[in-house]
Design a protein around this motif. Sequence first.
Motif, PDB file in Angstrom:
ATOM      1  N   ARG A 289      16.156  60.166  38.855  1.00  0.00           N
ATOM      2  CA  ARG A 289      17.230  60.967  39.186  1.00  0.00           C
ATOM      3  C   ARG A 289      18.282  60.748  37.677  1.00  0.00           C
ATOM      4  NH1 ARG A 289      16.046  65.399  41.189  1.00  0.00           N
ATOM      5  NH2 ARG A 289      14.726  64.938  43.340  1.00  0.00           N
ATOM      6  N   LEU A 290      18.252  59.568  37.224  1.00  0.00           N
ATOM      7  CA  LEU A 290      19.072  59.138  36.405  1.00  0.00           C
ATOM      8  C   LEU A 290      18.547  59.150  34.897  1.00  0.00           C
ATOM      9  CD1 LEU A 290      21.370  56.509  38.234  1.00  0.00           C
ATOM     10  CD2 LEU A 290      21.688  58.900  37.958  1.00  0.00           C
TER      11      LEU A 290
ATOM     12  N   ILE B 228      20.484  68.115  48.322  1.00  0.00           N
ATOM     13  CA  ILE B 228      20.814  68.937  47.137  1.00  0.00           C
ATOM     14  C   ILE B 228      19.659  68.907  46.017  1.00  0.00           C
ATOM     15  CG2 ILE B 228      22.289  69.147  45.288  1.00  0.00           C
ATOM     16  CD1 ILE B 228      24.489  67.972  47.269  1.00  0.00           C
ATOM     17  N   TRP B 229      19.040  67.798  46.036  1.00  0.00           N
ATOM     18  CA  TRP B 229      18.073  67.515  45.025  1.00  0.00           C
ATOM     19  C   TRP B 229      16.739  68.066  45.336  1.00  0.00           C
ATOM     20  CZ3 TRP B 229      19.549  61.683  44.486  1.00  0.00           C
ATOM     21  CH2 TRP B 229      20.304  61.680  43.496  1.00  0.00           C
ATOM     22  N   ALA B 230      16.601  68.268  46.867  1.00  0.00           N
ATOM     23  CA  ALA B 230      15.435  68.930  47.363  1.00  0.00           C
ATOM     24  C   ALA B 230      15.346  70.242  47.008  1.00  0.00           C
ATOM     25  CB  ALA B 230      15.222  68.602  48.908  1.00  0.00           C
ATOM     26  N   GLU B 231      16.539  70.842  47.321  1.00  0.00           N
ATOM     27  CA  GLU B 231      16.774  72.231  47.166  1.00  0.00           C
ATOM     28  C   GLU B 231      16.822  72.646  45.468  1.00  0.00           C
ATOM     29  OE1 GLU B 231      20.263  75.616  47.778  1.00  0.00           O
ATOM     30  OE2 GLU B 231      20.233  73.869  49.199  1.00  0.00           O
ATOM     31  N   PHE B 232      17.371  71.713  44.819  1.00  0.00           N
ATOM     32  CA  PHE B 232      17.243  71.990  43.422  1.00  0.00           C
ATOM     33  C   PHE B 232      15.904  72.073  42.740  1.00  0.00           C
ATOM     34  CE2 PHE B 232      17.288  70.415  39.062  1.00  0.00           C
ATOM     35  CZ  PHE B 232      18.172  71.356  38.291  1.00  0.00           C
TER      36      PHE B 232
END
Length: 85
Positions: free
Chosen positions: A33-34, A69-73
């Motif tokens: 993620r980073l 949020i990340w899963a949706e993204f």
Amino acid sequence: PPQMREAYGDVLMQHQLRGQIIATKLANRMINRLGLIHPFELAEEEGCTLGDVACAFVAAERLFALPAIWAEFDQTQMDEQVRLM
């Protein structure tokens, strides 16, 4: 897997590599993620340890429900170049 946790929960909690497995999974999540550089930059800029950065990462994940949020993204249809920005 859920079935393994249900059947062997007590044994898993006592596993000798439990801490290392958790640390590896957390490090992988942070890097995914980073990126590779940002955790080191944060530690240097803030004068803290990478452990502190990892704790802050987990706190932010939980406070802001970031996994959802990340899963949706990740599932949204978009050009990969845009996704990587």
